[in-house]
Design a protein around this motif. Structure first.
Motif, PDB file in Angstrom:
ATOM      1  N   PHE A 192       0.226  -1.107  -0.208  1.00 46.92           N
ATOM      2  CA  PHE A 192       0.159   0.145  -0.109  1.00 46.92           C
ATOM      3  C   PHE A 192       1.234   1.700   0.213  1.00 46.92           C
ATOM      4  CE2 PHE A 192      -3.304  -3.412   1.595  1.00 46.92           C
ATOM      5  CZ  PHE A 192      -4.478  -2.668   0.578  1.00 46.92           C
ATOM      6  N   ALA A 193       2.386   1.329  -0.018  1.00 37.21           N
ATOM      7  CA  ALA A 193       3.157   2.529  -0.104  1.00 37.21           C
ATOM      8  C   ALA A 193       2.956   2.794  -1.852  1.00 37.21           C
ATOM      9  CB  ALA A 193       4.342   1.605   0.232  1.00 37.21           C
ATOM     10  N   GLU A 194       1.882   3.573  -2.136  1.00 38.39           N
ATOM     11  CA  GLU A 194       1.842   3.819  -3.953  1.00 38.39           C
ATOM     12  C   GLU A 194       2.132   4.504  -3.529  1.00 38.39           C
ATOM     13  OE1 GLU A 194      -2.022   4.315  -6.412  1.00 38.39           O
ATOM     14  OE2 GLU A 194      -2.303   4.405  -3.885  1.00 38.39           O
ATOM     15  N   ARG A 195       2.417   5.584  -3.430  1.00 37.89           N
ATOM     16  CA  ARG A 195       3.546   7.121  -3.516  1.00 37.89           C
ATOM     17  C   ARG A 195       5.204   6.181  -3.794  1.00 37.89           C
ATOM     18  NH1 ARG A 195       2.926  12.303   0.138  1.00 37.89           N
ATOM     19  NH2 ARG A 195       1.073  12.306  -1.096  1.00 37.89           N
ATOM     20  N   ILE A 196       5.310   6.056  -2.444  1.00 37.26           N
ATOM     21  CA  ILE A 196       7.052   5.710  -3.159  1.00 37.26           C
ATOM     22  C   ILE A 196       6.981   4.304  -3.827  1.00 37.26           C
ATOM     23  CG2 ILE A 196       8.584   4.100  -1.400  1.00 37.26           C
ATOM     24  CD1 ILE A 196       7.503   4.808   0.733  1.00 37.26           C
ATOM     25  N   SER A 197       6.208   3.853  -4.135  1.00 36.79           N
ATOM     26  CA  SER A 197       6.072   3.108  -5.569  1.00 36.79           C
ATOM     27  C   SER A 197       6.332   4.185  -7.495  1.00 36.79           C
ATOM     28  CB  SER A 197       5.407   2.119  -5.693  1.00 36.79           C
ATOM     29  OG  SER A 197       5.195   0.938  -4.742  1.00 36.79           O
ATOM     30  N   PHE A 198       5.406   5.233  -7.044  1.00 39.63           N
ATOM     31  CA  PHE A 198       5.220   5.601  -7.814  1.00 39.63           C
ATOM     32  C   PHE A 198       7.224   6.707  -8.293  1.00 39.63           C
ATOM     33  CE2 PHE A 198       1.234   3.247  -8.036  1.00 39.63           C
ATOM     34  CZ  PHE A 198       1.016   3.998  -9.445  1.00 39.63           C
ATOM     35  N   ASN A 199       7.121   6.499  -6.871  1.00 33.93           N
ATOM     36  CA  ASN A 199       8.504   7.776  -7.334  1.00 33.93           C
ATOM     37  C   ASN A 199       9.302   6.674  -7.428  1.00 33.93           C
ATOM     38  OD1 ASN A 199       7.452  10.291  -6.371  1.00 33.93           O
ATOM     39  ND2 ASN A 199       7.725   9.821  -3.932  1.00 33.93           N
ATOM     40  N   ALA A 200       9.399   5.066  -7.181  1.00 39.31           N
ATOM     41  CA  ALA A 200      10.970   4.820  -7.794  1.00 39.31           C
ATOM     42  C   ALA A 200      10.658   4.550  -8.968  1.00 39.31           C
ATOM     43  CB  ALA A 200      10.419   3.230  -6.524  1.00 39.31           C
ATOM     44  N   ALA A 201       9.117   4.137  -9.606  1.00 37.35           N
ATOM     45  CA  ALA A 201       9.530   4.309 -11.065  1.00 37.35           C
ATOM     46  C   ALA A 201       9.716   5.514 -11.939  1.00 37.35           C
ATOM     47  CB  ALA A 201       7.896   3.641 -12.127  1.00 37.35           C
ATOM     48  N   GLY A 202       9.305   6.641 -11.000  1.00 35.06           N
ATOM     49  CA  GLY A 202       9.932   7.409 -12.136  1.00 35.06           C
ATOM     50  C   GLY A 202      11.289   7.909 -12.252  1.00 35.06           C
ATOM     51  N   ALA A 203      12.027   7.712 -10.515  1.00 30.03           N
ATOM     52  CA  ALA A 203      13.217   7.881 -10.282  1.00 30.03           C
ATOM     53  C   ALA A 203      13.674   6.992 -11.604  1.00 30.03           C
ATOM     54  CB  ALA A 203      13.569   7.989  -9.060  1.00 30.03           C
ATOM     55  N   ALA A 204      13.938   5.768 -11.845  1.00 27.40           N
ATOM     56  CA  ALA A 204      14.546   5.308 -11.691  1.00 27.40           C
ATOM     57  C   ALA A 204      14.436   4.991 -13.863  1.00 27.40           C
ATOM     58  CB  ALA A 204      13.634   3.303 -11.722  1.00 27.40           C
ATOM     59  N   ALA A 205      13.361   5.194 -14.293  1.00 27.02           N
ATOM     60  CA  ALA A 205      13.069   5.837 -15.468  1.00 27.02           C
ATOM     61  C   ALA A 205      14.553   6.906 -16.016  1.00 27.02           C
ATOM     62  CB  ALA A 205      11.685   6.200 -15.830  1.00 27.02           C
ATOM     63  N   THR A 206      14.316   7.874 -14.954  1.00 27.17           N
ATOM     64  CA  THR A 206      15.166   9.150 -14.915  1.00 27.17           C
ATOM     65  C   THR A 206      16.699   8.598 -15.225  1.00 27.17           C
ATOM     66  OG1 THR A 206      13.508  10.533 -14.469  1.00 27.17           O
ATOM     67  CG2 THR A 206      16.018  11.665 -14.022  1.00 27.17           C
ATOM     68  N   ALA A 207      16.986   8.048 -14.318  1.00 24.83           N
ATOM     69  CA  ALA A 207      18.287   7.533 -13.887  1.00 24.83           C
ATOM     70  C   ALA A 207      18.421   6.140 -14.732  1.00 24.83           C
ATOM     71  CB  ALA A 207      18.096   6.968 -12.677  1.00 24.83           C
ATOM     72  N   HIS A 208      17.948   6.004 -15.616  1.00 20.73           N
ATOM     73  CA  HIS A 208      18.532   4.609 -16.605  1.00 20.73           C
ATOM     74  C   HIS A 208      18.461   3.619 -15.886  1.00 20.73           C
ATOM     75  CE1 HIS A 208      17.172   7.410 -20.353  1.00 20.73           C
ATOM     76  NE2 HIS A 208      17.718   8.018 -19.152  1.00 20.73           N
ATOM     77  N   VAL A 209      18.199   3.257 -14.317  1.00 19.35           N
ATOM     78  CA  VAL A 209      18.033   2.249 -13.806  1.00 19.35           C
ATOM     79  C   VAL A 209      17.550   1.147 -13.741  1.00 19.35           C
ATOM     80  CG1 VAL A 209      18.670   1.037 -11.231  1.00 19.35           C
ATOM     81  CG2 VAL A 209      20.034   3.623 -12.231  1.00 19.35           C
ATOM     82  N   PRO A 210      17.284  -0.312 -13.676  1.00 22.72           N
ATOM     83  CA  PRO A 210      16.927  -1.188 -14.107  1.00 22.72           C
ATOM     84  C   PRO A 210      16.291  -1.225 -12.620  1.00 22.72           C
ATOM     85  CG  PRO A 210      19.012  -2.153 -14.852  1.00 22.72           C
ATOM     86  CD  PRO A 210      18.632  -1.276 -14.107  1.00 22.72           C
ATOM     87  N   LEU A 211      14.080  -1.377 -12.643  1.00 28.35           N
ATOM     88  CA  LEU A 211      14.139  -1.491 -11.834  1.00 28.35           C
ATOM     89  C   LEU A 211      12.190  -3.327 -11.166  1.00 28.35           C
ATOM     90  CD1 LEU A 211      11.930  -0.329  -8.539  1.00 28.35           C
ATOM     91  CD2 LEU A 211      10.560   1.033 -10.782  1.00 28.35           C
ATOM     92  N   LEU A 212      12.941  -3.545 -10.175  1.00 30.45           N
ATOM     93  CA  LEU A 212      11.993  -4.560 -10.066  1.00 30.45           C
ATOM     94  C   LEU A 212      10.414  -4.411  -9.297  1.00 30.45           C
ATOM     95  CD1 LEU A 212      11.528  -7.697 -10.604  1.00 30.45           C
ATOM     96  CD2 LEU A 212      12.672  -7.973  -8.712  1.00 30.45           C
ATOM     97  N   ALA A 213       9.726  -4.860  -8.887  1.00 31.53           N
ATOM     98  CA  ALA A 213       9.140  -4.800  -8.048  1.00 31.53           C
ATOM     99  C   ALA A 213       8.694  -6.441  -7.220  1.00 31.53           C
ATOM    100  CB  ALA A 213       7.160  -4.021  -8.017  1.00 31.53           C
ATOM    101  N   LEU A 214       8.791  -5.851  -6.357  1.00 30.79           N
ATOM    102  CA  LEU A 214       8.131  -7.086  -5.381  1.00 30.79           C
ATOM    103  C   LEU A 214       7.633  -7.482  -3.835  1.00 30.79           C
ATOM    104  CD1 LEU A 214       9.660 -10.270  -3.809  1.00 30.79           C
ATOM    105  CD2 LEU A 214      11.684  -8.971  -2.429  1.00 30.79           C
ATOM    106  N   ARG A 215       6.470  -8.588  -4.529  1.00 32.31           N
ATOM    107  CA  ARG A 215       5.555  -8.118  -4.107  1.00 32.31           C
ATOM    108  C   ARG A 215       4.603  -9.675  -3.689  1.00 32.31           C
ATOM    109  NH1 ARG A 215       6.262  -3.655  -4.295  1.00 32.31           N
ATOM    110  NH2 ARG A 215       4.766  -1.351  -4.497  1.00 32.31           N
ATOM    111  N   ARG A 216       4.499 -10.078  -2.366  1.00 24.15           N
ATOM    112  CA  ARG A 216       3.697 -10.981  -1.896  1.00 24.15           C
ATOM    113  C   ARG A 216       2.837 -11.105  -2.513  1.00 24.15           C
ATOM    114  NH1 ARG A 216       3.064  -8.169   4.118  1.00 24.15           N
ATOM    115  NH2 ARG A 216       4.939  -7.341   3.698  1.00 24.15           N
ATOM    116  N   PRO A 217       1.699 -12.440  -2.886  1.00 23.53           N
ATOM    117  CA  PRO A 217       0.684 -12.120  -3.655  1.00 23.53           C
ATOM    118  C   PRO A 217      -0.783 -12.022  -2.439  1.00 23.53           C
ATOM    119  CG  PRO A 217       1.849 -14.242  -3.735  1.00 23.53           C
ATOM    120  CD  PRO A 217       2.570 -13.854  -2.737  1.00 23.53           C
ATOM    121  N   GLY A 218      -1.721 -11.120  -3.030  1.00 18.52           N
ATOM    122  CA  GLY A 218      -3.167 -11.039  -2.430  1.00 18.52           C
ATOM    123  C   GLY A 218      -3.458 -11.585  -1.586  1.00 18.52           C
ATOM    124  N   TRP A 219      -4.410 -11.413  -0.776  1.00 19.19           N
ATOM    125  CA  TRP A 219      -4.717 -12.898  -0.087  1.00 19.19           C
ATOM    126  C   TRP A 219      -6.119 -12.996  -1.059  1.00 19.19           C
ATOM    127  CZ3 TRP A 219      -4.455  -9.410   4.837  1.00 19.19           C
ATOM    128  CH2 TRP A 219      -3.599  -9.955   5.444  1.00 19.19           C
TER     129      TRP A 219
END
Length: 245
Positions: free
Chosen positions: A73-100
């Motif tokens: 649920f840390a939505e803002r951080i995740s979208f900031n990470a996506a934007g920053a990774a794209a700007t810095a040209h750094v690969p990004l992976l999201a680690l998400r446990r499956p939902g219930w």
């Protein structure tokens, strides 16, 4: 290779343990918990100043890849990470446990926000076990029900007028959750779809007691971001070389 792991989740700590000694690992914690469980490797605490600040940090610290292992649920951080990774040209992976996933006998009322969860309480119960964390209590401040709020650190106002606070940290046991629901005469549970096993016993206890559950569904991962569901999958992504399929 320098890997930045965002988040202080169970999965983030497990991943740092898997990578430590193989690559340079820096874990970034938000600093919202007073005494966090620290992962292996280097640790930084606090924000970056949005996507621009994170992109600058990635460049200055020669980061080769970012793994977003924050809370689902840390939505803002995740979208900031996506934007920053794209700007810095750094690969990004999201680690998400499956939902219930609901099981036979569950009485789930699924909603998309904390505000919708507050609105769904009418007619479901008068004694609410609220396990959505201390940061979102304002959404329930006007509710007339009695609330038992469980969080790691003490919450701050605004919050419901009739509130008892239980300071505790998971993982929780099924026996403990059964006892808690019975002892406090809980008749409705409100929780977020955090997934994983650490806090899942409350769902089993609610099912056994025929207690309805108001479940806040998680926001989506930013579009285009690759997802791993276990620390082992994320570690394998690093081993293959970040950015490769």
């Amino acid at each position: 290779m320098h890997i930045l792991i965002l988040g202080g989740t169970t999965e983030a700590r497990a991943l740092a343990g898997l990578l430590h000694g193989e690559v340079r690992v820096t874990s970034s914690l938000a600093g919202r918990v007073a005494s966090p469980r620290l992962p292996a490797g280097e640790v930084r605490i606090g924000g970056f100043g949005g996507a621009e600040g994170l992109a600058q940090w990635l460049r200055e610290h020669a980061v080769d890849a970012v793994i977003d292992a924050t809370h689902p649920f840390a939505e803002r951080i995740s979208f900031n990470a996506a934007g920053a990774a794209a700007t810095a040209h750094v690969p990004l992976l999201a680690l998400r446990r499956p939902g219930w996933v609901p099981e036979k006998g569950d009485d789930w009322h699924e909603v998309r926000s904390l505000e919708a969860a507050a609105g769904a309480l009418d007619g479901l119960g008068d004694r609410v076990f609220l396990t959505t964390g201390r940061m979102g209590l304002a959404a329930f401040a006007a509710c007339p029900q009695w609330f038992l709020v469980r969080s790691v650190d003490p919450p701050e106002p605004p919050m419901p007028a009739r509130t008892d606070v239980l300071l505790d940290r998971g993982p929780f046991t099924l026996a403990g959750e059964r006892d808690l629901l019975a002892r406090h005469r809980i008749d409705v549970l409100v929780t977020k779809d955090s997934g994983g096993t650490a806090t899942a016993p409350k769902l089993t206890a609610a099912r056994e007691a025929n207690i309805p559950v108001v479940l806040v569904r998680r926001p989506p991962v930013p579009e285009g971001v690759q997802v791993a569901t276990t620390p082992e999958e994320a570690a394998a992504w690093v081993s293959r070389g970040p950015g490769r399929s």
